[in-house]
Write a protein that holds these residues in place. Sequence first.
Motif, PDB file in Angstrom:
ATOM      1  N   THR A 163      -4.908 -20.733  52.075  1.00 43.44           N
ATOM      2  CA  THR A 163      -5.736 -19.788  51.328  1.00 43.44           C
ATOM      3  C   THR A 163      -6.840 -19.260  52.216  1.00 43.44           C
ATOM      4  N   THR A 164      -7.038 -17.955  52.159  1.00 37.68           N
ATOM      5  CA  THR A 164      -8.132 -17.319  52.881  1.00 37.68           C
ATOM      6  C   THR A 164      -8.937 -16.472  51.910  1.00 37.68           C
ATOM      7  N   VAL A 165     -10.215 -16.367  52.180  1.00 35.69           N
ATOM      8  CA  VAL A 165     -11.126 -15.583  51.349  1.00 35.69           C
ATOM      9  C   VAL A 165     -12.012 -14.769  52.281  1.00 35.69           C
ATOM     10  N   TYR A 166     -12.305 -13.523  51.868  1.00 34.98           N
ATOM     11  CA  TYR A 166     -13.109 -12.632  52.697  1.00 34.98           C
ATOM     12  C   TYR A 166     -14.226 -11.998  51.880  1.00 34.98           C
ATOM     13  N   ALA A 167     -15.329 -11.736  52.556  1.00 33.67           N
ATOM     14  CA  ALA A 167     -16.367 -10.908  51.959  1.00 33.67           C
ATOM     15  C   ALA A 167     -15.829  -9.484  51.827  1.00 33.67           C
ATOM     16  N   ASP A 168     -16.278  -8.785  50.802  1.00 37.37           N
ATOM     17  CA  ASP A 168     -15.802  -7.418  50.589  1.00 37.37           C
ATOM     18  C   ASP A 168     -16.084  -6.523  51.801  1.00 37.37           C
ATOM     19  N   SER A 169     -17.169  -6.793  52.484  1.00 36.81           N
ATOM     20  CA  SER A 169     -17.578  -5.937  53.595  1.00 36.81           C
ATOM     21  C   SER A 169     -16.642  -6.028  54.794  1.00 36.81           C
ATOM     22  N   VAL A 170     -15.822  -7.074  54.874  1.00 37.37           N
ATOM     23  CA  VAL A 170     -14.934  -7.236  56.029  1.00 37.37           C
ATOM     24  C   VAL A 170     -13.460  -7.234  55.637  1.00 37.37           C
ATOM     25  N   LYS A 171     -13.185  -7.195  54.360  1.00 41.05           N
ATOM     26  CA  LYS A 171     -11.803  -7.255  53.895  1.00 41.05           C
ATOM     27  C   LYS A 171     -10.998  -6.110  54.475  1.00 41.05           C
ATOM     28  N   GLY A 172      -9.831  -6.425  54.995  1.00 41.02           N
ATOM     29  CA  GLY A 172      -8.971  -5.417  55.603  1.00 41.02           C
ATOM     30  C   GLY A 172      -9.252  -5.168  57.063  1.00 41.02           C
ATOM     31  N   ARG A 173     -10.371  -5.693  57.565  1.00 39.63           N
ATOM     32  CA  ARG A 173     -10.715  -5.504  58.984  1.00 39.63           C
ATOM     33  C   ARG A 173     -10.716  -6.828  59.759  1.00 39.63           C
ATOM     34  N   PHE A 174     -11.097  -7.902  59.088  1.00 34.37           N
ATOM     35  CA  PHE A 174     -11.200  -9.220  59.724  1.00 34.37           C
ATOM     36  C   PHE A 174     -10.078 -10.122  59.215  1.00 34.37           C
TER      37      PHE A 174
END
Length: 126
Positions: free
Chosen positions: A57-68
């Motif tokens: 499972t991975t989780v991302y902040a909205d500000s980096v989602k799709g880039r990191f």
Amino acid sequence: QVQLVESGGGLVEAGGSLRLSCAASGRTFRWHNVAWFRQAPEKEREFVAAITWSGGTTVYADSVKGRFTIARDNSKNTVYLQMNSLKPEDTAVYYCAADGALRSNVRVGIPFYDYWGQGTQVTVSS
């Protein structure tokens, strides 16, 4: 006990890429969730991305989602943060941290993370 050392930071132009590494020592590392946080000058430390101990499972902040992209290789005791399409607002010191609990669900709050690296500077020029 887990010890963490980040590397891979540097200066890059907007739109560029960097890959950060977080090398760990400690026999229990493979059972800890790991997260990346960042702190820009005069701003609070903020969550960037997290990965569970299994990598499932991975989780991302909205500000980096799709880039990191966060990933881990437990055979190498290393967690990575691939950062693409970098923006000037990504400029910060990046820290990796290990959750104090073993085999837990992913958590994003700073208080859950007991082990921290020293940080690596990422600077994105416009």
